[in-house]
Design a protein around this motif. Structure first.
Motif, PDB file in Angstrom:
ATOM      1  N   UNK A   1       0.833  -1.196   0.000  1.00  0.00           N
ATOM      2  CA  UNK A   1       0.000   0.000   0.000  1.00  0.00           C
ATOM      3  C   UNK A   1       0.873   1.254   0.000  1.00  0.00           C
ATOM      4  N   UNK A   2       0.483   2.221  -0.831  1.00  0.00           N
ATOM      5  CA  UNK A   2       1.194   3.488  -0.990  1.00  0.00           C
ATOM      6  C   UNK A   2       0.364   4.601  -0.369  1.00  0.00           C
ATOM      7  N   UNK A   3       1.012   5.462   0.425  1.00  0.00           N
ATOM      8  CA  UNK A   3       0.323   6.631   0.971  1.00  0.00           C
ATOM      9  C   UNK A   3       1.292   7.802   1.002  1.00  0.00           C
TER      10      UNK A   3
ATOM     11  N   UNK B   1       6.757  13.150   1.477  1.00  0.00           N
ATOM     12  CA  UNK B   1       7.210  11.797   1.796  1.00  0.00           C
ATOM     13  C   UNK B   1       6.186  10.771   1.322  1.00  0.00           C
ATOM     14  N   UNK B   2       6.691   9.599   1.016  1.00  0.00           N
ATOM     15  CA  UNK B   2       5.879   8.486   0.548  1.00  0.00           C
ATOM     16  C   UNK B   2       6.061   7.335   1.537  1.00  0.00           C
ATOM     17  N   UNK B   3       4.936   6.729   1.934  1.00  0.00           N
ATOM     18  CA  UNK B   3       4.954   5.582   2.843  1.00  0.00           C
ATOM     19  C   UNK B   3       4.518   4.336   2.070  1.00  0.00           C
ATOM     20  N   UNK B   4       5.187   3.229   2.345  1.00  0.00           N
ATOM     21  CA  UNK B   4       4.916   1.969   1.651  1.00  0.00           C
ATOM     22  C   UNK B   4       4.868   0.843   2.671  1.00  0.00           C
TER      23      UNK B   4
ATOM     24  N   UNK C   1      10.872  -6.854   4.806  1.00  0.00           N
ATOM     25  CA  UNK C   1       9.568  -7.482   5.010  1.00  0.00           C
ATOM     26  C   UNK C   1       9.047  -7.208   6.420  1.00  0.00           C
ATOM     27  N   UNK C   2       7.716  -7.040   6.504  1.00  0.00           N
ATOM     28  CA  UNK C   2       7.093  -6.782   7.792  1.00  0.00           C
ATOM     29  C   UNK C   2       7.319  -5.375   8.315  1.00  0.00           C
ATOM     30  N   UNK C   3       7.490  -4.413   7.400  1.00  0.00           N
ATOM     31  CA  UNK C   3       7.811  -3.040   7.777  1.00  0.00           C
ATOM     32  C   UNK C   3       6.861  -2.045   7.098  1.00  0.00           C
ATOM     33  N   UNK C   4       6.848  -0.826   7.629  1.00  0.00           N
ATOM     34  CA  UNK C   4       6.340   0.330   6.892  1.00  0.00           C
ATOM     35  C   UNK C   4       7.550   1.205   6.602  1.00  0.00           C
TER      36      UNK C   4
ATOM     37  N   UNK D   1      17.539   2.363   7.628  1.00  0.00           N
ATOM     38  CA  UNK D   1      17.425   3.803   7.439  1.00  0.00           C
ATOM     39  C   UNK D   1      16.073   4.200   6.859  1.00  0.00           C
ATOM     40  N   UNK D   2      15.444   3.303   6.127  1.00  0.00           N
ATOM     41  CA  UNK D   2      14.158   3.618   5.498  1.00  0.00           C
ATOM     42  C   UNK D   2      12.965   3.102   6.296  1.00  0.00           C
ATOM     43  N   UNK D   3      13.216   2.410   7.401  1.00  0.00           N
ATOM     44  CA  UNK D   3      12.136   1.846   8.198  1.00  0.00           C
ATOM     45  C   UNK D   3      11.494   2.912   9.076  1.00  0.00           C
ATOM     46  N   UNK D   4      10.164   2.973   9.024  1.00  0.00           N
ATOM     47  CA  UNK D   4       9.381   3.887   9.863  1.00  0.00           C
ATOM     48  C   UNK D   4       8.829   3.139  11.075  1.00  0.00           C
ATOM     49  N   UNK D   5       8.243   1.952  10.829  1.00  0.00           N
ATOM     50  CA  UNK D   5       7.763   1.065  11.890  1.00  0.00           C
ATOM     51  C   UNK D   5       8.040  -0.368  11.469  1.00  0.00           C
TER      52      UNK D   5
END
Length: 380
Positions: A163-165, A172-175, A193-196, A219-223
């Protein structure tokens, strides 16, 4: 334990896991019955073969993806035109062409983003994010398609996420990236895998991400600690919400905060498919717990916040499609980080995605070989 690695990278982020984690209690909405009265009329507009996502363009037309690897331009009257130049995908099980999102500046740059499972050397596939320019006239097509992010490993399982937001300011783009049926990857800081993920619009790494100094995937992991996240959307107040499918029970609605670990597979509100238990969130206060969960499951899919005028009582609500439950769910929010299921309607079909038009109509996309695109307006 792999999750501890994040604590060693960023002590401040690790402290946030404890201080900002949601209440372990949560609200179980799984056993609530569907509302017998539907306050809307559902009008079929078009049909597709295994559709996956719908997104509105500024002029009111829609982009609709089919999981087998097709993209369509669709008018609100149901006229469809296929768009050429779509990348090759692995179409198998839950994998294929997934989400589509126009860039925040689409009216100017004609750019769209696609997520999909791309073939990998040696077999299997990996989640990829690409962008391209949508060209019309003389045949609709994608020009300049380029992959700007891809998972750092192939897998053969389903649960790709994808999912893209975009953030409200468009910077910023969240995936979402699912665990691909390999649960331990959700706690592996070096697996996507298993990340936002939080990215720049060109796929780069924002300098203020929680673990940016660690480089690579970290570095690209948000959660982290997610299983199968199929809904991601910003609320009108700027909060970022995610829904994900649990195992046997434990579908989740989560309020996302940077640097938090949501616990999969170490904790869950469900149990394993073989019947063995999984510790509850209240056993691990360092993991963020869902605000709402569903046991029995609804298999939540696409999610959208309502900001229109046709249904004034729904402003600020989120709508979630239910696959297994064949339902449409409305979520109400208290503005303080709390939420609850307000209504649920039996749609008679698996609901794959939800979108809101500029005129306030609610649009839902059915799953399956003859999945319909429905326009919901007041009535009933």
């Amino acid at each position: 334990m792999r999750s501890i690695l994040f604590s060693r990278i960023a002590p401040a982020a690790a402290a946030a896991l404890i201080c900002a984690a949601a209440s372990a209690a949560g609200i179980n909405a799984g056993e609530r019955r569907a509302d017998p009265d539907q306050p809307f009329v559902a009008s079929p507009v078009a049909s597709f073969t295994v559709p996956w996502a719908v997104a509105f363009l500024p002029d009111g037309r829609m982009l609709v993806t089919e999981k087998r690897g097709r993209l369509y331009l669709v008018t609100q009257r149901g006229e469809k035109r296929e768009v050429a130049g779509v990348p090759k995908v692995v179409y198998q099980g839950q994998n294929g062409l997934l989400d589509v999102a126009p860039s925040p500046g689409f009216a100017r740059d004609r750019t769209i983003y696609l997520s999909y499972v791309e073939p990998a050397k040696g077999g299997g596939g990996q989640l990829a994010l690409a962008r391209a320019r949508l060209q019309e006239g003389g045949g609709d097509r994608l020009d300049g398609l380029a992959v700007i992010w891809r998972a750092n490993g192939a897998a053969s399982g389903g649960q790709p996420g994808g999912i893209i937001a975009f953030a409200p300011d468009g910077r910023h783009l969240f995936l979402t990236s699912g665990d691909r049926m390999a649960p331990d990857t959700a706690q592996d800081p070096d697996s996507a895998q298993g990340k936002v993920l939080r990215l720049l619009p060109d796929g780069g790494t924002p300098p203020d991400n929680p673990w940016v100094r660690a480089g690579g995937v970290r570095a690209q992991t948000w959660t982290l600690g997610h299983r199968n996240p199929y809904g991601l959307a910003f609320a009108p107040d700027g909060k970022l919400w995610l829904n994900e499918m649990g195992p046997r029970g434990g579908d989740e609605l989560d309020l996302l905060r940077p640097g938090l670990n949501y616990g999969w597979p170490l904790v869950s509100k469900g149990i394993n498919y073989n019947g063995t238990p999984i510790p509850d969130h209240d056993t691990r206060p360092d993991f963020a717990a869902p605000v709402v969960y569903w046991t029995p499951v609804i298999a939540p899919a696409g999610m959208a916040f309502y900001t229109g005028d046709l249904f004034p009582d729904w402003k600020g609500s989120a709508f979630i499609g239910g696959l297994r439950g064949e339902t449409l769910v409305r979520i109400a929010f208290d503005g303080k980080g709390g939420a609850d299921q307000a209504q649920r309607w039996d749609m008679g079909h698996r609901i794959r995605d939800v979108a809101v038009a500029a005129d306030g109509a609610l649009w839902v996309l059915e799953d399956g070989n003859d999945g319909r695109l429905l326009r919901l307006t007041p009535g009933g």
